[in-house]
Scaffold this active site. Structure first.
Site, PDB file in Angstrom:
ATOM      1  N   GLU A  94      44.758  60.231 -29.075  1.00  0.00           N
ATOM      2  CA  GLU A  94      43.878  59.087 -28.766  1.00  0.00           C
ATOM      3  C   GLU A  94      44.239  58.001 -29.767  1.00  0.00           C
ATOM      4  O   GLU A  94      43.932  58.132 -30.952  1.00  0.00           O
ATOM      5  CB  GLU A  94      42.403  59.487 -28.935  1.00  0.00           C
ATOM      6  N   LYS A 120      41.174  67.899 -40.216  1.00  0.00           N
ATOM      7  CA  LYS A 120      41.494  67.026 -41.352  1.00  0.00           C
ATOM      8  C   LYS A 120      40.985  65.614 -41.044  1.00  0.00           C
ATOM      9  O   LYS A 120      41.564  64.877 -40.268  1.00  0.00           O
ATOM     10  CB  LYS A 120      43.012  66.957 -41.615  1.00  0.00           C
ATOM     11  N   GLU A 149      46.975  45.302 -33.125  1.00  0.00           N
ATOM     12  CA  GLU A 149      45.595  45.735 -33.329  1.00  0.00           C
ATOM     13  C   GLU A 149      45.162  45.327 -34.743  1.00  0.00           C
ATOM     14  O   GLU A 149      45.745  45.773 -35.733  1.00  0.00           O
ATOM     15  CB  GLU A 149      45.513  47.262 -33.180  1.00  0.00           C
ATOM     16  N   CYS A 190      38.514  51.366 -31.617  1.00  0.00           N
ATOM     17  CA  CYS A 190      39.738  51.413 -30.809  1.00  0.00           C
ATOM     18  C   CYS A 190      39.516  50.715 -29.488  1.00  0.00           C
ATOM     19  O   CYS A 190      40.426  50.140 -28.914  1.00  0.00           O
ATOM     20  CB  CYS A 190      40.137  52.859 -30.571  1.00  0.00           C
TER      21      CYS A 190
HETATM   22  P1  NAD Z   1      45.637  56.532 -39.120  1.00  0.00           P
HETATM   23  O1  NAD Z   1      46.604  56.803 -38.050  1.00  0.00           O
HETATM   24  O2  NAD Z   1      46.088  55.808 -40.331  1.00  0.00           O
HETATM   25  O3  NAD Z   1      45.000  57.898 -39.665  1.00  0.00           O
HETATM   26  C1  NAD Z   1      44.354  58.806 -38.804  1.00  0.00           C
HETATM   27  C2  NAD Z   1      44.397  60.188 -39.431  1.00  0.00           C
HETATM   28  O4  NAD Z   1      45.743  60.633 -39.473  1.00  0.00           O
HETATM   29  C3  NAD Z   1      43.886  60.235 -40.870  1.00  0.00           C
HETATM   30  O5  NAD Z   1      43.174  61.423 -41.068  1.00  0.00           O
HETATM   31  C4  NAD Z   1      45.168  60.241 -41.667  1.00  0.00           C
HETATM   32  O6  NAD Z   1      45.046  60.812 -42.955  1.00  0.00           O
HETATM   33  C5  NAD Z   1      46.058  61.083 -40.774  1.00  0.00           C
HETATM   34  N1  NAD Z   1      47.495  60.933 -40.977  1.00  0.00           N
HETATM   35  C6  NAD Z   1      48.177  59.841 -41.398  1.00  0.00           C
HETATM   36  N2  NAD Z   1      49.502  60.110 -41.459  1.00  0.00           N
HETATM   37  C7  NAD Z   1      49.660  61.397 -41.066  1.00  0.00           C
HETATM   38  C8  NAD Z   1      50.780  62.256 -40.915  1.00  0.00           C
HETATM   39  N3  NAD Z   1      52.009  61.835 -41.185  1.00  0.00           N
HETATM   40  N4  NAD Z   1      50.583  63.512 -40.480  1.00  0.00           N
HETATM   41  C9  NAD Z   1      49.343  63.949 -40.187  1.00  0.00           C
HETATM   42  N5  NAD Z   1      48.235  63.191 -40.333  1.00  0.00           N
HETATM   43  C10 NAD Z   1      48.390  61.923 -40.753  1.00  0.00           C
HETATM   44  O7  NAD Z   1      44.424  55.816 -38.417  1.00  0.00           O
HETATM   45  P2  NAD Z   1      43.147  55.203 -39.094  1.00  0.00           P
HETATM   46  O8  NAD Z   1      43.558  53.944 -39.794  1.00  0.00           O
HETATM   47  O9  NAD Z   1      42.433  56.264 -39.829  1.00  0.00           O
HETATM   48  O10 NAD Z   1      42.267  54.849 -37.786  1.00  0.00           O
HETATM   49  C11 NAD Z   1      42.388  53.664 -37.103  1.00  0.00           C
HETATM   50  C12 NAD Z   1      43.234  53.839 -35.866  1.00  0.00           C
HETATM   51  O11 NAD Z   1      42.699  54.856 -35.050  1.00  0.00           O
HETATM   52  C13 NAD Z   1      43.261  52.598 -35.006  1.00  0.00           C
HETATM   53  O12 NAD Z   1      44.553  52.367 -34.535  1.00  0.00           O
HETATM   54  C14 NAD Z   1      42.340  52.955 -33.843  1.00  0.00           C
HETATM   55  O13 NAD Z   1      42.574  52.238 -32.666  1.00  0.00           O
HETATM   56  C15 NAD Z   1      42.620  54.402 -33.700  1.00  0.00           C
HETATM   57  N6  NAD Z   1      41.516  55.051 -32.983  1.00  0.00           N
HETATM   58  C16 NAD Z   1      41.702  55.471 -31.693  1.00  0.00           C
HETATM   59  C17 NAD Z   1      40.643  56.031 -30.964  1.00  0.00           C
HETATM   60  C18 NAD Z   1      40.792  56.488 -29.528  1.00  0.00           C
HETATM   61  O14 NAD Z   1      39.927  57.215 -29.048  1.00  0.00           O
HETATM   62  N7  NAD Z   1      41.825  56.083 -28.827  1.00  0.00           N
HETATM   63  C19 NAD Z   1      39.400  56.170 -31.591  1.00  0.00           C
HETATM   64  C20 NAD Z   1      39.258  55.716 -32.908  1.00  0.00           C
HETATM   65  C21 NAD Z   1      40.318  55.174 -33.604  1.00  0.00           C
END
Ligand code: NAD
Length: 501
Positions: free
Chosen positions: A261, A186, A394, A295
């Site tokens: 992650e 997803k 962040e 990230c």
């Molecule tokens: P997010 O947490 O809002 O969403 C990530 C994914 O989770 C999306 O597909 C979203 O639809 C899904 N999601 C949201 N709520 C959910 C739930 N309750 N149940 C299941 N799935 C759910 O993150 P974002 O805004 O898309 O991405 C940015 C974040 O990701 C930043 O905090 C960034 O640091 C982090 N990130 C981390 C890494 C790493 O390798 N550590 C890499 C890239 C991004």
């Protein structure tokens, strides 16, 4: 590698799920989400959200491919041939994938093309890891042989964010399926265009139906249905810390293992012993790369007092010269932020910074050169102390927060005074300083005199609230496989015979 878009590629009218190798048709009565080009704010397509029933169909398909399908039982050479074919097909369609991703995310094409190269390499790398997996044998117990095998764990729910969809979603899949698992992916509801094409390409490369299924939709609907589904054996998640916490809680209630992650607020320590020229380049790419939506961004830049004023002056001058514009152009260094709400959130930190006593050094507003699109100027503030919100939260945009330190010990203490611990950067020509920082910083990766180099052989992941688990040969093997001990007597065994006497 061509960095110019030489042709445009078709965009589907509706992005639907892809289940059991088939793209679902568009249908009425579903929740539709517009997919918007952040460069000109035009609607590119629509996403058709998968509800719980559609998620169920995807899990059933993945379950069937795991429980009955050929994939987990396939000879490793045959399975790896398919994974190598995926690598080759990704390369063949690199321009199309990069085009779709650039259009949907606003990431500079030049970086997305690199992501496609890397994702192709990931499939090759983890195929090779899977083919060298081995077991253990114990013969010390007289008359018995015990052997230990590694088996695929089952069906994974793979959830990915919007900031680098190809790179991050493919990493979730590439660490999972080579070990014989199947999955339901997803991606983020904001950036699904390249994801649909990517999963189609997997199938064009020969992946059997059901091994990778795609569902699209919002987190609290589609994502939640996936995490809660009883047919899912484990969750691989990349995204924000708050979401990771919620997913881990749900998965914990169902005793499902999770690999997370998550976010970061990484320290970039620049000592007075640094090669300042290289550190300046590294600091700029560390915070402005990927439109600042990374990230692993070096978003807290810690400067030793003796070099601070001159460094900030040069950083600001360079920031003002960065080319902001159409991400398709090879000359563009920063494109638009991915979606409007995110841009507003990033800009809101200018007021947050000021109310915490920080000084705005440059930027802090929408780009006046663009009347459409979610472009903002590269932004930097000087924070009064590390407790300021711009140093603790962040922001996830081209927004640098500077801090000043006197001793290296103080810099390490500041670096560690964070709930995050994803990566860190250290710039110094003094070996002992570099080694002490590398030893004392609590983060999953320490980059010394370099920025953002990833070695697939090494584990990647975060300390503290930056994650649980790692991506990497050993860590992914352990997460995505189960251990089984089989015990066999060599000679007939005489045990107690209940009820025989
Ligand atoms: P997010 O947490 O809002 O969403 C990530 C994914 O989770 C999306 O597909 C979203 O639809 C899904 N999601 C949201 N709520 C959910 C739930 N309750 N149940 C299941 N799935 C759910 O993150 P974002 O805004 O898309 O991405 C940015 C974040 O990701 C930043 O905090 C960034 O640091 C982090 N990130 C981390 C890494 C790493 O390798 N550590 C890499 C890239 C991004």
């Amino acid at each position: 590698m061509s960095l110019e878009i030489t042709r445009r590629f078709p965009i589907v009218d509706t992005v639907t799920s892809l289940i059991n190798g088939e793209r679902l048709p568009a249908r009425s009565g579903t929740h539709r989400i517009p997919i918007i080009n952040p460069t000109d704010e035009r609607v590119l397509s629509h996403l058709q959200e998968a509800d719980a029933a559609e998620v169920n169909a995807a899990v059933v398909s993945a379950r069937r491919a795991f429980d009955q399908g050929p994939w987990p039982r396939m000879d490793i050479t045959e399975r790896n041939d398919i994974l190598y074919s995926i690598r080759d097909h990704l390369r063949k369609h690199a321009e199309e994938l990069a085009y779709l991703e650039c259009l949907n995310t606003g990431l500079p094409l030049i970086s997305v093309r690199r992501h496609v190269d890397r994702m192709a390499r990931n499939f090759e790398f983890f195929a090779e890891v899977a083919s060298t997996t081995h077991g253990e044998t114990y013969t010390q117990s007289k008359g018995y042989v015990t052997y230990v095998t590694r088996e695929p764990r089952g069906v994974a729910g793979c959830i990915a964010p919007w900031n680098a969809p190809l790179s991050l979603a493919s990493m979730r899949v590439a660490t999972c399926i080579p070990f014989g698992n199947t999955c339901v992916l997803k991606p983020s509801e904001y950036t699904p265009l390249s994801m649909l094409r990517m999963v189609e390409i997997f199938h064009e490369a020969g992946l059997p139906p059901g091994v990778v299924n795609l569902v699209n939709g919002r987190g609290h609907i589609t994502g939640d249905a996936l995490v809660n589904h009883a047919g899912v054996d484990m969750i691989g998640f990349t995204g924000g810390t708050g979401t990771g916490r919620a997913i881990a809680a749900t998965a914990g209630r169902n005793l499902k293992p999770v690999a997370l992650e998550l976010g970061g607020k990484s320290a970039n320590i620049i000592c007075d012993t640094a090669d300042v020229e290289r550190a300046l380049d590294g600091a700029l790419s560390g915070i402005y790369g990927n439109n600042g939506q990374a990230c692993l961004a070096g978003s807290r830049i810690l400067l030793q007092r003796g070099i601070a004023d001159a460094f900030i002056e040069r950083f600001v001058a360079r920031s003002r010269k960065i080319k902001i514009g159409d991400p398709m152009l090879p000359s563009t260094e920063i494109g638009p932020l991915a979606f409007e709400q995110h841009m507003q959130r990033v800009l809101s930190y200018v007021e947050v910074a000021k109310s915490d006593g920080a000084t705005l050094l440059t930027g802090g507003r929408r780009s006046p050169a663009h009347d459409r699109g979610w472009f903002i100027e590269p932004t930097a503030v000087l924070a009064p102390h590390n407790e300021a919100r711009v140093c603790q939260e962040e922001i996830f945009g081209p927004f640098a927060s500077f801090l000043i330190f006197d001793t290296v010990e103080e810099a390490v203490a500041i670096a560690n005074a964070s709930k995050f611990g994803l990566v860190s950067y250290v710039w110094t020509e003094d070996l002992s300083t570099a080694m002490r920082c590398a030893r004392d910083i609590r983060a999953g990766t320490v980059w010394v005199n370099t920025a953002m180099i990833r070695d697939l052989r090494a584990p990647f992941g975060g300390y503290k609230e930056s994650g649980i688990g790692r991506d990497g040969p050993q860590a992914s093997l352990e997460f995505f496989t189960e251990l089984k001990a089989t015990i066999i007597p060599i000679d007939p065994v005489k045990g107690h015979r209940y009820g025989a006497a």
